[in-house]
Design an enzyme around this catalytic site. Structure first.
Site, PDB file in Angstrom:
ATOM      1  N   SER A  26       0.829  -1.202   0.000  1.00  0.00           N
ATOM      2  CA  SER A  26       0.000   0.000   0.000  1.00  0.00           C
ATOM      3  C   SER A  26       0.864   1.253   0.000  1.00  0.00           C
ATOM      4  O   SER A  26       0.503   2.255  -0.632  1.00  0.00           O
ATOM      5  CB  SER A  26      -0.971   0.004   1.186  1.00  0.00           C
ATOM      6  OG  SER A  26      -0.283  -0.155   2.409  1.00  0.00           O
ATOM      7  N   GLU A  27       2.031   1.230   0.683  1.00  0.00           N
ATOM      8  CA  GLU A  27       2.977   2.339   0.606  1.00  0.00           C
ATOM      9  C   GLU A  27       4.411   1.865   0.690  1.00  0.00           C
ATOM     10  O   GLU A  27       4.731   0.877   1.362  1.00  0.00           O
ATOM     11  CB  GLU A  27       2.736   3.371   1.721  1.00  0.00           C
ATOM     12  CG  GLU A  27       1.600   4.335   1.467  1.00  0.00           C
ATOM     13  CD  GLU A  27       0.331   3.949   2.162  1.00  0.00           C
ATOM     14  OE1 GLU A  27      -0.696   4.607   1.926  1.00  0.00           O
ATOM     15  OE2 GLU A  27       0.351   2.977   2.936  1.00  0.00           O
ATOM     16  N   THR A  28       5.264   2.604  -0.004  1.00  0.00           N
ATOM     17  CA  THR A  28       6.720   2.451   0.037  1.00  0.00           C
ATOM     18  C   THR A  28       7.291   3.829   0.330  1.00  0.00           C
ATOM     19  O   THR A  28       6.833   4.826  -0.243  1.00  0.00           O
ATOM     20  CB  THR A  28       7.249   1.934  -1.306  1.00  0.00           C
ATOM     21  OG1 THR A  28       6.699   0.636  -1.559  1.00  0.00           O
ATOM     22  CG2 THR A  28       8.759   1.858  -1.319  1.00  0.00           C
TER      23      THR A  28
ATOM     24  N   HIS B 249       0.516   4.896   8.543  1.00  0.00           N
ATOM     25  CA  HIS B 249       1.346   3.725   8.862  1.00  0.00           C
ATOM     26  C   HIS B 249       2.750   3.860   8.275  1.00  0.00           C
ATOM     27  O   HIS B 249       3.721   3.440   8.907  1.00  0.00           O
ATOM     28  CB  HIS B 249       0.630   2.413   8.472  1.00  0.00           C
ATOM     29  CG  HIS B 249       1.066   1.761   7.215  1.00  0.00           C
ATOM     30  ND1 HIS B 249       0.515   2.060   5.984  1.00  0.00           N
ATOM     31  CD2 HIS B 249       1.995   0.791   6.986  1.00  0.00           C
ATOM     32  CE1 HIS B 249       1.086   1.307   5.069  1.00  0.00           C
ATOM     33  NE2 HIS B 249       1.979   0.530   5.638  1.00  0.00           N
TER      34      HIS B 249
END
Length: 274
Positions: free
Chosen positions: A44-46, A75
């Site tokens: 979902s995120e990097t 997060h």
């Protein structure tokens, strides 16, 4: 080669939270390289840790989904702070790490668990009839089942929806093709006395993430909307249940600030070639 960590966020148990990929010492990477790596990780995120440009910050963070860059996300903020500290980062203040990101400076408090201060909402207030209808269709619920709705956008674009209870949240079977760019967070209360006060779900298919496992930015926005009125000023939110996770988000409101905390665990550490 650059240092790399994958950190599980919002769970004290490995592999049950929301993972974030963190690239250390990312100065020199361009937008295309960051976007390509974010698509490749397919999380979902990097995030990418860089030298700060603001003298008040301890580090600078850029946050990417598989689809685009975000000015802020929760997060990734906690997971990246954890990674930075674990790699030997020394904050100016012993008790608070200051992150610079697209939303400005975000303090991350150290204690039993890391907690970030929710940034101000960039969009708040009621949802118009057209958007409310789109949300109901996308969630496949009757409009009358929506107890309340409001914009709770602190950067990613969240629209918050309150349903009757946690069971109604878990029963949602959304039409992911019908969100039409909307990022929708759904919340409903559990009966009093349980471990968690609410169940939360986050749908953001336009970002390349059909359902986000556990979402700090959304929980911050929901607290700014509901804490002190429909929710207590201190509570635990459960998220990820519907997709096999066991996220726990610790929310508290003090002196007008919303703090969103969670456990963080490194699951992968090594190097990456970019």
């Amino acid at each position: 080669m650059r240092g790399f960590r994958q950190v599980d966020v919002f769970s004290a148990e490995p592999l049950l939270g929301n993972p974030v990929a963190v690239v250390h010492d990312a100065d020199g990477l361009d937008d295309a390289q960051m976007a390509r790596f974010a698509r490749w990780t397919n999380l979902s995120e990097t995030t990418f840790l860089l030298t700060p440009t603001d003298p008040a910050a301890d580090y600078r963070l850029r946050i990417w989904t598989p689809g685009r860059e975000l000015p802020f996300a929760g997060h990734p903020t906690l997971g990246s702070a954890h990674a930075w500290l674990e790699a030997g980062g020394a904050p100016r203040s012993a008790d608070v790490v200051v992150q610079e990101c697209g939303a400005g400076l975000v303090p991350v408090r150290r204690g039993e668990r890391l907690a970030f201060a929710g940034p101000p909402l960039v969009r708040s207030g009621p949802v118009d009839a057209g958007d409310l209808g789109r949300v109901a269709r996308a969630l496949r619920v009757d409009e009358q089942a929506i107890v309340d709705a409001a914009w709770v956008d602190n950067g990613p674009g969240w629209l918050g929806v309150l349903l009757a209870d946690a069971a109604a949240v878990l029963a949602c079977r959304p039409d992911l093709g019908a969100f039409d760019g909307l990022k929708v967070g759904v919340v409903g209360r559990y009966p009093d006395g349980g471990e968690a006060a609410v169940e939360v779900r986050a749908f953001c298919p336009g970002l390349g993430v059909p359902e986000d496992p556990v979402t700090g930015s959304l929980n911050a926005g929901l607290a700014q909307w509901l804490a002190g009125s429909r929710l207590p000023t201190s509570y635990v939110a459960s998220q990820g249940t519907a997709i096999g996770r066991r996220g726990r988000v610790h929310v508290s409101v003090a002196d007008g600030a919303v703090w969103v905390g969670g456990d963080t665990l490194t699951t992968i550490a090594g190097t990456v070639a970019l």
